[in-house]
Design a protein around this motif. Sequence first.
Motif, PDB file in Angstrom:
ATOM      1  N   LEU A 172      14.572  24.951   0.477  1.00 42.18           N
ATOM      2  CA  LEU A 172      15.898  25.055   1.086  1.00 42.18           C
ATOM      3  C   LEU A 172      16.799  26.069   0.742  1.00 42.18           C
ATOM      4  O   LEU A 172      16.694  26.435  -0.426  1.00 42.18           O
ATOM      5  CB  LEU A 172      16.491  23.575   0.856  1.00 42.18           C
ATOM      6  CG  LEU A 172      16.333  22.394   1.495  1.00 42.18           C
ATOM      7  CD1 LEU A 172      14.843  21.972   1.561  1.00 42.18           C
ATOM      8  CD2 LEU A 172      17.061  21.152   0.900  1.00 42.18           C
TER       9      LEU A 172
ATOM     10  N   TRP B  55      18.956  28.268  -3.797  1.00 44.54           N
ATOM     11  CA  TRP B  55      17.580  27.669  -3.013  1.00 44.54           C
ATOM     12  C   TRP B  55      17.267  26.379  -3.938  1.00 44.54           C
ATOM     13  O   TRP B  55      17.676  26.056  -5.094  1.00 44.54           O
ATOM     14  CB  TRP B  55      16.666  28.444  -3.046  1.00 44.54           C
ATOM     15  CG  TRP B  55      15.977  29.005  -4.414  1.00 44.54           C
ATOM     16  CD1 TRP B  55      15.195  28.461  -5.001  1.00 44.54           C
ATOM     17  CD2 TRP B  55      16.366  30.175  -4.936  1.00 44.54           C
ATOM     18  NE1 TRP B  55      14.960  29.145  -5.982  1.00 44.54           N
ATOM     19  CE2 TRP B  55      15.576  30.298  -6.187  1.00 44.54           C
ATOM     20  CE3 TRP B  55      17.302  31.299  -4.860  1.00 44.54           C
ATOM     21  CZ2 TRP B  55      15.651  31.265  -7.115  1.00 44.54           C
ATOM     22  CZ3 TRP B  55      17.291  32.293  -5.611  1.00 44.54           C
ATOM     23  CH2 TRP B  55      16.497  32.258  -6.881  1.00 44.54           C
TER      24      TRP B  55
ATOM     25  N   GLY C 189      24.344  20.456   3.952  1.00 45.09           N
ATOM     26  CA  GLY C 189      25.110  20.776   2.971  1.00 45.09           C
ATOM     27  C   GLY C 189      26.187  19.663   2.525  1.00 45.09           C
ATOM     28  O   GLY C 189      26.503  19.513   1.429  1.00 45.09           O
TER      29      GLY C 189
ATOM     30  N   ASP D  95      22.665  22.696   9.030  1.00 46.05           N
ATOM     31  CA  ASP D  95      24.008  22.646   8.402  1.00 46.05           C
ATOM     32  C   ASP D  95      24.339  21.356   7.726  1.00 46.05           C
ATOM     33  O   ASP D  95      25.036  21.154   6.731  1.00 46.05           O
ATOM     34  CB  ASP D  95      25.166  23.146   9.033  1.00 46.05           C
ATOM     35  CG  ASP D  95      25.064  24.868   9.140  1.00 46.05           C
ATOM     36  OD1 ASP D  95      24.375  25.203   8.660  1.00 46.05           O
ATOM     37  OD2 ASP D  95      25.845  25.178  10.176  1.00 46.05           O
TER      38      ASP D  95
ATOM     39  N   TYR E 256      23.037  26.470   6.055  1.00 45.14           N
ATOM     40  CA  TYR E 256      21.754  25.740   5.279  1.00 45.14           C
ATOM     41  C   TYR E 256      20.363  25.877   6.051  1.00 45.14           C
ATOM     42  O   TYR E 256      20.577  25.574   7.273  1.00 45.14           O
ATOM     43  CB  TYR E 256      22.201  24.399   5.045  1.00 45.14           C
ATOM     44  CG  TYR E 256      23.281  24.117   3.866  1.00 45.14           C
ATOM     45  CD1 TYR E 256      22.901  24.019   2.655  1.00 45.14           C
ATOM     46  CD2 TYR E 256      24.690  24.091   4.207  1.00 45.14           C
ATOM     47  CE1 TYR E 256      23.872  23.645   1.912  1.00 45.14           C
ATOM     48  CE2 TYR E 256      25.789  23.979   3.344  1.00 45.14           C
ATOM     49  CZ  TYR E 256      25.199  23.885   2.054  1.00 45.14           C
ATOM     50  OH  TYR E 256      26.413  23.776   1.218  1.00 45.14           O
TER      51      TYR E 256
ATOM     52  N   ARG F  64      20.796  27.860   0.793  1.00 50.53           N
ATOM     53  CA  ARG F  64      21.928  27.938   1.061  1.00 50.53           C
ATOM     54  C   ARG F  64      22.811  29.405   0.814  1.00 50.53           C
ATOM     55  O   ARG F  64      22.570  30.115   0.040  1.00 50.53           O
ATOM     56  CB  ARG F  64      22.681  26.977  -0.196  1.00 50.53           C
ATOM     57  CG  ARG F  64      24.309  26.639  -0.136  1.00 50.53           C
ATOM     58  CD  ARG F  64      24.628  25.900  -1.101  1.00 50.53           C
ATOM     59  NE  ARG F  64      24.733  26.653  -2.537  1.00 50.53           N
ATOM     60  CZ  ARG F  64      25.088  26.115  -3.520  1.00 50.53           C
ATOM     61  NH1 ARG F  64      25.127  24.842  -3.827  1.00 50.53           N
ATOM     62  NH2 ARG F  64      25.082  26.806  -4.857  1.00 50.53           N
TER      63      ARG F  64
ATOM     64  N   THR G   1      29.294  27.848   5.128  1.00 50.56           N
ATOM     65  CA  THR G   1      28.016  28.135   4.470  1.00 50.56           C
ATOM     66  C   THR G   1      26.848  27.628   5.018  1.00 50.56           C
ATOM     67  O   THR G   1      26.906  26.343   5.797  1.00 50.56           O
ATOM     68  CB  THR G   1      28.005  27.199   3.047  1.00 50.56           C
ATOM     69  OG1 THR G   1      29.204  27.695   2.139  1.00 50.56           O
ATOM     70  CG2 THR G   1      26.731  27.480   2.366  1.00 50.56           C
TER      71      THR G   1
ATOM     72  N   TRP H 125      20.641  22.855  -6.828  1.00 48.74           N
ATOM     73  CA  TRP H 125      20.463  24.172  -6.477  1.00 48.74           C
ATOM     74  C   TRP H 125      20.166  25.252  -7.506  1.00 48.74           C
ATOM     75  O   TRP H 125      20.730  25.218  -8.681  1.00 48.74           O
ATOM     76  CB  TRP H 125      21.567  24.615  -5.510  1.00 48.74           C
ATOM     77  CG  TRP H 125      21.776  23.679  -4.266  1.00 48.74           C
ATOM     78  CD1 TRP H 125      22.525  22.607  -4.222  1.00 48.74           C
ATOM     79  CD2 TRP H 125      21.060  23.931  -3.094  1.00 48.74           C
ATOM     80  NE1 TRP H 125      22.591  22.059  -2.778  1.00 48.74           N
ATOM     81  CE2 TRP H 125      21.697  22.824  -2.362  1.00 48.74           C
ATOM     82  CE3 TRP H 125      20.048  24.782  -2.544  1.00 48.74           C
ATOM     83  CZ2 TRP H 125      21.430  22.819  -0.915  1.00 48.74           C
ATOM     84  CZ3 TRP H 125      19.869  24.727  -1.286  1.00 48.74           C
ATOM     85  CH2 TRP H 125      20.177  23.655  -0.620  1.00 48.74           C
TER      86      TRP H 125
END
Length: 795
Positions: A290, A282, A320, A317, A303, A292, A301, A218
Amino acid sequence: MQPTQEPGAPAGADAQTAQTEALVSGSGSYDLLKKRLETQGEGLLKKTQALNEQRLAEFGRSDQTLILRTRARTENNAVARDLVRIGDLLLFGYNVFIGLRKETAVGDVFGLYRLVSPGESAPGVESDELQPVPLAGTFLEDTRFASDFRELYAYYKQATLLQLRVTQDKLLASFQIGQQITDVRVFRWAIERDGRIAYIDNRGERDIALPASHDFEWTVATREDHVGGKHPHVNVLDTVFVETLGGDLTIKIENNTETGLGIYSEPVEDKSQSLTDAEIAWAKLGMLILLRVKPYREQVTRYLVFNIRTQQVERIDAIGGSCVQLPEDHGIIFPGGYYLQSGEHKRFDLPAEMVENLRFKRMLRSPNGEDVAYIFYDPKPGRYALFNYNLIDKKLATPIIANGYGRFADGRILVFHDNEGEPTRVHPMQLWQTPFASEEHVSAQPPATGFFGKIGNAELVRGVSDLMGIARAVREQAPTKAAYEDLIRQCTRVSDAYFWLDAPEATGLMAELRSIAEVARSTLAEFEKVDTIRRETARALARAEDEQHALLVDIASTIWRAPDDFVKALARLRERRGALQMLKELRYADLPRIAAMDAALETEQQRIGERAMQFLAADTAFVGQRQSLDKLALELPNLATSPALGQLLATLDEQAAGLDLLTEQLGSLPGGDAVIRTSILDRISLIYADINRMRADARTRRKSLGATEARAEFGAQFKLFSQAVENALEFADTPEKCDDALTRLLAQLEEIEAASPSRKTFWPTSRKSERTCTRRCRHGARAWSKPASAARRAW
């Protein structure tokens, strides 16, 4: 979670729209090229399917099917925990809770079984059960292992078996020894090449650890990625823009901070947060980005997946917990589903708790290259989820959910369920046939020959998968520029990657690819024109929505004090509805959306009309107009100039126009009976009469004042003209100067006449002056050679 629209178009967009419209209308080829591309895609699909059938005929088909139901028996009631295959034996692990025994033996945790085919079982053993194998003489009776095992249960009375695992060269058995699931002791054995198993030690914690839950990194947003403005956002790779301001999480595809609108939005809890409060990260995987996002003061969080090809956003989600990439850059897979680069996605109806806790454990590739198995594992209940992904169909088979599995060399997989954690002596199992055979098993099969044998099954599978992907992309034709560019890129890559597409056995697949790429380029050129029109139409519609919203807000804040307030509001609503009708003429206009806007305006018209009828029915409705007319009536006798009277007439005309509009709309206003309407019309008629009377008086006064003012103005102008004649005599000492003065003075005289065309009473005087001026100038021209004093006397 409704998608919002793009911001308004810049100035000059109307001219650009007209030019683009003319280009597309002149060519008219986009739809034709799109249909041609669809036809070629169907041809490519048929040829690819025929090639795949030949491949299957040569190498055989291997599907995921249930072939047998069996069961295993344990000596005591036990909760099954895990299952692995070692050579020709199955190691079955379970937990037995026997409170009367002083110590736990190896046989209370492990059992060895053999899977035999019907008819091969030993006498007295049912054919549908696993055949138990004595532990004597096996690796489970190793003295060092037995000592470590007794020590484990001596020090940790509540120790329980968690997991069994077989790697390439080791057998692992994990036991939980504490309150946490991570408090484990792991026994390990070495698996020799000849199949012998030798105990190593009880320190294999690192060997049994799960791999990384994500096979990508990420990228966390920093202040360098922030873009300021009226509606600031985070710039993600200059492709997509994210913010959590104004009460919602918004995803935009334009780097425009003048508006907070985008293609996707969903509410957030804290509406007053700033851009730096949210945690945004991302990862770019092919055509997927993607995201986050953790908004300020939120525990969950979020997604999201943004697809560059389709320019759509999907919230998932489950990413995650765990997420890995599919082979050949097909997309991503996560617990419970998958998302492809094409935008296709699917989620299986699995329990939310299961999806939340599953973690990626390992990946299995079939020798034929057609299938890939993704195995996810939930450590706490010891649950596995086996997802089989087919590269050609680009789909996931129905997942196999189990508490343990053992994989055989020929691709068969034996699985079992723990019966909801209840102890039992009979443990049902299922035997599945899958494509995931071992390399040794496949290499022992007779090799393929001919054209397909030379290329190889795995190579053919990759080629067929890529060709199927191109055919699907042509069939779908996502309406974005990125989709067509990616289609051209795929055709070029596949043409370069597989030499055998030009072979006679490939039935002209290379020619099909080149033709599709050529037509796709032409379609892209035409699509860009059409896309420009679509975008500009969308922007025009967005502007109309903004204007309508501002209008409705303005009307809602109006304080209704006079009939003019209702008249102006109804006029603005009618004008706005007329503008919406013009929007319907635009190409690619969203007619349902326009209809919804028009319905909202109609509803507002109805509401204002009902309120106007209630207001007009009151006795005080026209008090303001009456007071204004009374004030004008008092001012009228004191007005002594035509401009002042003209201004008063303009005011009266304006009030009359308002009454005209009110009378016109009164018939369409809802509510009220005939008596009320008649009463309103009578009061309007009285006001009309007063306005007409005052207008007649004002016009009469202005006409009278106009004649006097015109006479005085004409006298002043003619006096000035006479002075100009005297001045000209001083300088007219030559014939040329006399002619110039005569021309100038006659032009000035004509201007005086033109300025007062309706004042015919003054014309004889001006004509006489003209004749006098002409005669004097001619006489002066004859006497130009005399001395100046004599010339003046002659004039």
